[in-house]
Design a protein around this motif. Structure first.
Motif, PDB file in Angstrom:
ATOM      1  N   LEU A 167      -5.216   0.034   7.086  1.00  0.00           N
ATOM      2  CA  LEU A 167      -4.662  -0.438   5.825  1.00  0.00           C
ATOM      3  C   LEU A 167      -5.647  -1.434   5.234  1.00  0.00           C
ATOM      4  CD1 LEU A 167      -0.938  -1.104   6.857  1.00  0.00           C
ATOM      5  CD2 LEU A 167      -1.987   1.022   6.097  1.00  0.00           C
ATOM      6  N   GLU A 168      -6.024  -1.204   3.978  1.00  0.00           N
ATOM      7  CA  GLU A 168      -7.026  -2.055   3.329  1.00  0.00           C
ATOM      8  C   GLU A 168      -6.449  -2.700   2.080  1.00  0.00           C
ATOM      9  OE1 GLU A 168     -10.299   0.554   2.520  1.00  0.00           O
ATOM     10  OE2 GLU A 168     -11.151   0.319   4.534  1.00  0.00           O
ATOM     11  N   ASP A 198      -4.850  -6.451   5.441  1.00  0.00           N
ATOM     12  CA  ASP A 198      -5.809  -5.596   6.143  1.00  0.00           C
ATOM     13  C   ASP A 198      -5.326  -5.426   7.575  1.00  0.00           C
ATOM     14  OD1 ASP A 198      -7.789  -5.173   4.112  1.00  0.00           O
ATOM     15  OD2 ASP A 198      -8.464  -7.229   4.407  1.00  0.00           O
ATOM     16  N   LEU A 199      -5.287  -4.185   8.045  1.00  0.00           N
ATOM     17  CA  LEU A 199      -4.784  -3.923   9.391  1.00  0.00           C
ATOM     18  C   LEU A 199      -5.433  -2.658   9.931  1.00  0.00           C
ATOM     19  CD1 LEU A 199      -2.621  -5.144  11.337  1.00  0.00           C
ATOM     20  CD2 LEU A 199      -1.062  -3.380  10.488  1.00  0.00           C
ATOM     21  N   ASP A 200      -5.940  -2.733  11.158  1.00  0.00           N
ATOM     22  CA  ASP A 200      -6.520  -1.580  11.841  1.00  0.00           C
ATOM     23  C   ASP A 200      -5.740  -1.307  13.126  1.00  0.00           C
ATOM     24  OD1 ASP A 200      -8.444  -1.207   9.958  1.00  0.00           O
ATOM     25  OD2 ASP A 200     -10.156  -1.587  11.260  1.00  0.00           O
ATOM     26  N   ALA A 206      -5.474   0.693   0.017  1.00  0.00           N
ATOM     27  CA  ALA A 206      -5.673   2.061   0.491  1.00  0.00           C
ATOM     28  C   ALA A 206      -5.176   2.218   1.915  1.00  0.00           C
ATOM     29  CB  ALA A 206      -7.156   2.443   0.412  1.00  0.00           C
ATOM     30  N   VAL A 207      -4.673   3.417   2.211  1.00  0.00           N
ATOM     31  CA  VAL A 207      -4.216   3.783   3.543  1.00  0.00           C
ATOM     32  C   VAL A 207      -5.101   4.912   4.050  1.00  0.00           C
ATOM     33  CG1 VAL A 207      -2.290   4.626   4.946  1.00  0.00           C
ATOM     34  CG2 VAL A 207      -1.843   3.174   2.952  1.00  0.00           C
ATOM     35  N   HIS A 208      -5.626   4.759   5.273  1.00  0.00           N
ATOM     36  CA  HIS A 208      -6.478   5.790   5.874  1.00  0.00           C
ATOM     37  C   HIS A 208      -5.874   6.208   7.206  1.00  0.00           C
ATOM     38  CE1 HIS A 208      -9.951   5.061   3.126  1.00  0.00           C
ATOM     39  NE2 HIS A 208      -9.426   3.844   3.082  1.00  0.00           N
ATOM     40  N   LEU A 209      -5.783   7.516   7.436  1.00  0.00           N
ATOM     41  CA  LEU A 209      -5.390   8.069   8.723  1.00  0.00           C
ATOM     42  C   LEU A 209      -6.561   8.878   9.268  1.00  0.00           C
ATOM     43  CD1 LEU A 209      -1.708   9.360   8.375  1.00  0.00           C
ATOM     44  CD2 LEU A 209      -2.534   7.394   9.652  1.00  0.00           C
ATOM     45  N   ARG A 210      -7.059   8.453  10.425  1.00  0.00           N
ATOM     46  CA  ARG A 210      -8.183   9.126  11.081  1.00  0.00           C
ATOM     47  C   ARG A 210      -9.346   9.343  10.112  1.00  0.00           C
ATOM     48  NH1 ARG A 210      -4.896  13.675  14.681  1.00  0.00           N
ATOM     49  NH2 ARG A 210      -4.059  12.211  16.214  1.00  0.00           N
TER      50      ARG A 210
END
Length: 354
Positions: free
Chosen positions: A14-15, A33-35, A69-73
């Motif tokens: 999560l950015e 921000d979260l990884d 922005a949300v990123h999955l893999r």
């Protein structure tokens, strides 16, 4: 917990996530921000209203952020709808289909993806057996206990073969012994399948027992993210220390030589303390001991409070109150003079703000 590699790839990122609900002036998430490392379990902790559930909703696609922005893999999915995102959510309430058996509830995600009824049911039975409910496959939700229903909900989420599993306080409605059983089950299943997982919980013990890393949120932002042992032993701020049950905070400053100067004198610090300048010495109450000798500080007992198998004690020192958690035994009485041993290895300094 799964051993951590030095540079694990992010399964969920999560950015700069910002969410403001209609009618509210302040954002519930503010540049978060979260990884979450691929295949690992992250626990989200924080006070009520800090944004934990909103974070899950953003990650799952149930809520679109105003910014971020949300990123999955490695793939951005910020505006991908939930049904195409590859995220599965287990809520506090199981939310099972009442007119379907446990088996058909678990088979439902595979059927929605076009798999045959036979294949979907075969896979569903394997997931029910994984959570220990294979023998109850033919039961309807009304015939299940709360814990059994939550196991079915977990099996259904796993049957969706998600890229990320999101658990929003799934065990909070269960009794303590059942919560412990469900924690063990979650740990076993998560390790077995290596699915990237986010667990929202208000239970610090639960977070520390199952998570590879813990993220502590407050006021819509990330206070600190670390492995459980590091978070408890080396909090980044007084806010983190206090939230995690470490109320002792003795004001002073760290000298250029790496010692903590305060009204108690100059105290040695472990080499891991790199901060210099004004700060607060924090030490967990269970690390403090009653003792004698030169490596102790004088104190007067202020209060004594039984807490089950332990006794909580607050003792006043020249630098301020020190909180102590004593094991079973005969505790000192209020106003009694004692000496406290503050083990060097458990001392930590957080910067003083302002």
């Amino acid at each position: 917990m799964t051993p951590l590699s030095s540079t694990p790839a992010p399964g969920l990122r999560l950015e700069q996530i910002t969410v403001t609900y209609p009618g509210h002036r302040e954002p519930v998430l503010d540049g978060l921000d979260l990884d979450v490392a691929d295949g690992r379990l992250l626990a989200l902790l924080g006070p009520s209203g800090c944004g934990k559930t909103t974070t899950v909703q953003v990650a799952s696609g149930l809520l679109t952020p105003g910014r971020g922005a949300v990123h999955l893999r490695g793939t951005e999915v910020t505006r991908v709808p939930p049904e195409h995102r590859g995220a599965a959510v287990v809520f506090q309430q199981p939310m099972l289909l009442p007119h379907r058996t446990a088996l058909d509830n678990v088979a439902f995600p595979a059927r929605m993806r076009g798999r045959s009824r036979r294949d979907a049911r075969t896979s569903a039975l394997a997931h029910l057996e994984r959570v220990g409910l294979g023998a109850l496959a033919a039961r309807y939700p009304r015939q299940l206990s709360g814990g059994q229903a939550q196991r079915v909900a977990l099996a259904r989420a796993l049957a969706a073969e998600p890229a990320v599993l999101l658990l929003d306080e799934p065990f909070s409605a269960l009794d303590p012994s059942l919560r412990h059983t469900m924690r063990d089950l979650l740990t076993t299943v998560q390790r077995e399948l290596a699915v990237t997982t986010v667990l929202v919980t208000h239970d610090q013990t639960e977070a520390a027992s199952v998570a590879d890393t813990i993220a502590l949120l407050d006021r819509g932002g990330l206070l600190q993210q670390a492995q459980p042992a590091d978070l408890y032993a080396r909090p980044a701020s007084l806010a983190v220390a206090h939230f995690l049950g470490c109320p002792t905070a003795l004001p002073g400053h760290v000298t250029p030589q790496g010692r903590f100067a305060c009204p108690l004198g100059e105290l040695d610090l472990p080499d891991t303390v790199t901060h210099r300048g004004p700060g607060h010495l924090v030490i967990r109450p269970e690390a403090v001991q009653l003792g004698t000798g030169p490596d102790t500080v004088a104190a007067v007992v202020h209060s004594v409070r039984p807490e089950g198998a332990f006794t909580a004690l607050v003792a006043d020192t020249a630098a301020g109150p020190v909180h102590v958690l004593l094991p079973p035994g005969t505790p000192p009485a209020p106003s009694e003079h004692v000496r406290l041993h503050l083990p060097v290895a458990h001392r930590w300094v957080v910067p003083r703000l302002g």
